[in-house]
Motif scaffolding. Structure first.
Motif, short mmCIF file in Angstrom:
data_model
loop_
_atom_site.label_atom_id
_atom_site.label_comp_id
_atom_site.label_asym_id
_atom_site.label_seq_id
_atom_site.Cartn_x
_atom_site.Cartn_y
_atom_site.Cartn_z
N ASN A 1 10.60 48.30 12.92
CA ASN A 1 11.85 47.57 13.00
C ASN A 1 13.01 48.53 12.75
OD1 ASN A 1 10.76 47.45 10.12
ND2 ASN A 1 12.87 46.86 9.80
N ARG A 2 14.18 48.18 13.21
CA ARG A 2 15.37 48.90 12.80
C ARG A 2 15.60 48.56 11.33
NH1 ARG A 2 16.53 52.06 17.44
NH2 ARG A 2 16.74 50.69 19.25
N SER A 3 16.09 49.48 10.55
CA SER A 3 16.34 49.22 9.13
C SER A 3 17.21 47.99 8.95
CB SER A 3 16.99 50.43 8.48
OG SER A 3 16.08 51.51 8.43
N GLY A 4 16.76 47.09 8.10
CA GLY A 4 17.51 45.88 7.83
C GLY A 4 17.14 44.70 8.71
N GLU A 5 16.32 44.93 9.73
CA GLU A 5 15.91 43.85 10.63
C GLU A 5 14.47 43.43 10.34
OE1 GLU A 5 16.63 45.03 14.65
OE2 GLU A 5 18.78 45.32 14.35
N MET A 6 14.04 42.32 10.95
CA MET A 6 12.70 41.81 10.73
C MET A 6 11.66 42.77 11.34
SD MET A 6 12.79 38.99 9.02
CE MET A 6 11.21 38.24 9.37
N ALA A 7 10.56 42.95 10.65
CA ALA A 7 9.49 43.80 11.15
C ALA A 7 8.72 43.08 12.25
CB ALA A 7 8.54 44.18 10.02
N ALA A 8 8.26 43.83 13.24
CA ALA A 8 7.55 43.27 14.38
C ALA A 8 6.12 42.89 14.02
CB ALA A 8 7.54 44.27 15.53
N VAL A 9 5.68 41.73 14.52
CA VAL A 9 4.30 41.30 14.31
C VAL A 9 3.49 41.34 15.60
CG1 VAL A 9 4.84 39.87 12.31
CG2 VAL A 9 4.88 38.86 14.60
N THR A 10 4.14 41.63 16.72
CA THR A 10 3.44 41.75 18.00
C THR A 10 3.93 43.00 18.73
OG1 THR A 10 5.06 40.50 19.30
CG2 THR A 10 3.30 39.24 18.23
N ALA A 11 3.13 43.46 19.69
CA ALA A 11 3.53 44.60 20.51
C ALA A 11 4.78 44.28 21.31
CB ALA A 11 2.38 45.00 21.43
N ALA A 12 4.89 43.05 21.78
CA ALA A 12 6.06 42.65 22.57
C ALA A 12 7.34 42.74 21.74
CB ALA A 12 5.87 41.23 23.10
N GLU A 13 7.26 42.37 20.46
CA GLU A 13 8.43 42.47 19.58
C GLU A 13 8.84 43.92 19.35
OE1 GLU A 13 7.73 40.31 15.98
OE2 GLU A 13 7.71 38.36 16.98
N VAL A 14 7.86 44.80 19.28
CA VAL A 14 8.16 46.23 19.15
C VAL A 14 8.92 46.71 20.38
CG1 VAL A 14 7.21 48.55 18.90
CG2 VAL A 14 6.11 46.64 17.72
N GLU A 15 8.44 46.31 21.55
CA GLU A 15 9.07 46.74 22.80
C GLU A 15 10.51 46.22 22.89
OE1 GLU A 15 7.52 47.29 27.28
OE2 GLU A 15 7.52 45.22 26.57
N VAL A 16 10.74 44.99 22.48
CA VAL A 16 12.10 44.42 22.52
C VAL A 16 13.02 45.19 21.57
CG1 VAL A 16 13.49 42.41 21.90
CG2 VAL A 16 11.38 42.12 23.23
N ALA A 17 12.49 45.54 20.39
CA ALA A 17 13.31 46.23 19.38
C ALA A 17 13.65 47.66 19.77
CB ALA A 17 12.58 46.22 18.04
N PHE A 18 12.72 48.36 20.43
CA PHE A 18 12.91 49.79 20.66
C PHE A 18 12.93 50.21 22.13
CE2 PHE A 18 10.95 49.45 16.42
CZ PHE A 18 11.90 50.13 15.68
N ASN A 19 12.48 49.32 23.01
CA ASN A 19 12.48 49.60 24.43
C ASN A 19 11.79 50.92 24.74
OD1 ASN A 19 12.96 49.25 27.14
ND2 ASN A 19 15.16 49.53 27.05
N SER A 20 12.47 51.90 25.32
CA SER A 20 11.84 53.14 25.76
C SER A 20 11.91 54.26 24.71
CB SER A 20 12.50 53.63 27.04
OG SER A 20 13.89 53.85 26.83
N GLU A 21 12.33 53.93 23.49
CA GLU A 21 12.47 54.96 22.46
C GLU A 21 11.13 55.36 21.84
OE1 GLU A 21 16.29 54.65 19.97
OE2 GLU A 21 15.90 52.58 20.59
N ILE A 22 10.09 54.60 22.14
CA ILE A 22 8.76 54.87 21.61
C ILE A 22 7.85 55.31 22.76
CG2 ILE A 22 6.74 53.83 20.50
CD1 ILE A 22 8.60 52.09 18.91
N ASP A 23 7.04 56.32 22.51
CA ASP A 23 6.20 56.88 23.57
C ASP A 23 5.06 55.96 23.98
OD1 ASP A 23 7.68 59.34 23.63
OD2 ASP A 23 6.66 59.90 21.77
N LEU A 24 4.52 55.23 23.00
CA LEU A 24 3.35 54.40 23.27
C LEU A 24 3.27 53.27 22.25
CD1 LEU A 24 0.69 54.29 25.03
CD2 LEU A 24 -0.41 55.52 23.16
#
Length: 218
Positions: free
Chosen positions: A139-162
């Motif tokens: 998660n971005r600092s201060g925001e809710m932590a992701a519980v699914t892969a889809a939530e990770v993708e929404v939060a970070f989009n292309s900033e994560i390699d995998l």
């Protein structure tokens, strides 16, 4: 990019980590952001993506207790007892850090938080990489932590390699953080395992030790 967990994906994730990459994967609490904890450049990228203050340390997952020595200068006896009882599980132990660890990892605290996760996907990833991996919440600092892969993708989009999709994680309370210092055991953060339960375990351990010593003199 979201990909389902598989042997081939774990090997690709290990390759990316060795090259300083940033990945996301499930743990027994939330999805975590993983980089090589010994790679200062990778850590800087992690902090930038997460927008995390540099004085906040990052916890690390290990494959087994043998890997703890790669991170910790020593493990106090009390923390070793907790390690033996609660690992793998949602208990992060804050140990004295090895001097050579990157300052970003420890946040300048001279300590390092270490956990062995029971999550199957996390454990297979660690086995593939062969070294500890960071697992700060996705998660971005201060925001809710992701519980699914889809939530990770929404939060970070292309900033994560995998992003390794290992299904939905439980969420809720995170891991408990416990350290040990001059004042004894201390609760850094109450989580899945209550501090009262931890204290009861150590009290029972000490009582049995004293009982054994007493009977040895009879």
């Amino acid at each position: 990019m979201i990909v389902p967990a598989s042997d081939a994906v774990f090997q690709e994730a290990a390759r990316l980590l060795k090259q300083g990459g940033l990945i996301a994967f499930p743990t027994e609490t939330y999805y975590g952001l993983g980089v090589d904890p010994f790679n200062s450049e990778a850590l800087r990228r992690l902090f930038a993506v997460k927008r995390r203050a540099e004085n906040k340390p990052v916890l690390v997952l290990v494959k087994d207790q043998e890997q703890v020595s790669l991170l910790a200068e020593n493990v106090p006896t009390e923390l070793q007892h907790l390690m033996n009882r609660f690992w793998p599980g949602p208990l992060t132990l804050v140990c004295p850090a090895r001097a050579e660890l990157p300052k970003l990892l420890t946040g300048g605290t001279n300590t390092v938080g270490i956990r062995q996760s029971p999550d199957a996907t996390a454990r297979l990833l660690l086995a593939a990489f062969g070294r500890p991996i960071t697992a700060t919440s996705a998660n971005r600092s201060g925001e809710m932590a992701a519980v699914t892969a889809a939530e990770v993708e929404v939060a970070f989009n292309s900033e994560i390699d995998l992003i390794i999709d290992g299904g939905r994680t439980p969420g809720g309370a995170g891991s408990s953080l416990v350290g040990y210092g001059e004042q004894g055991l201390r609760c850094v953060r109450e989580g899945r395992i209550s501090f009262a339960k931890i204290l009861r375990l150590l009290a029972t351990k000490e009582s049995r030790k004293q009982e054994k010593t007493f009977f040895s003199f009879l």
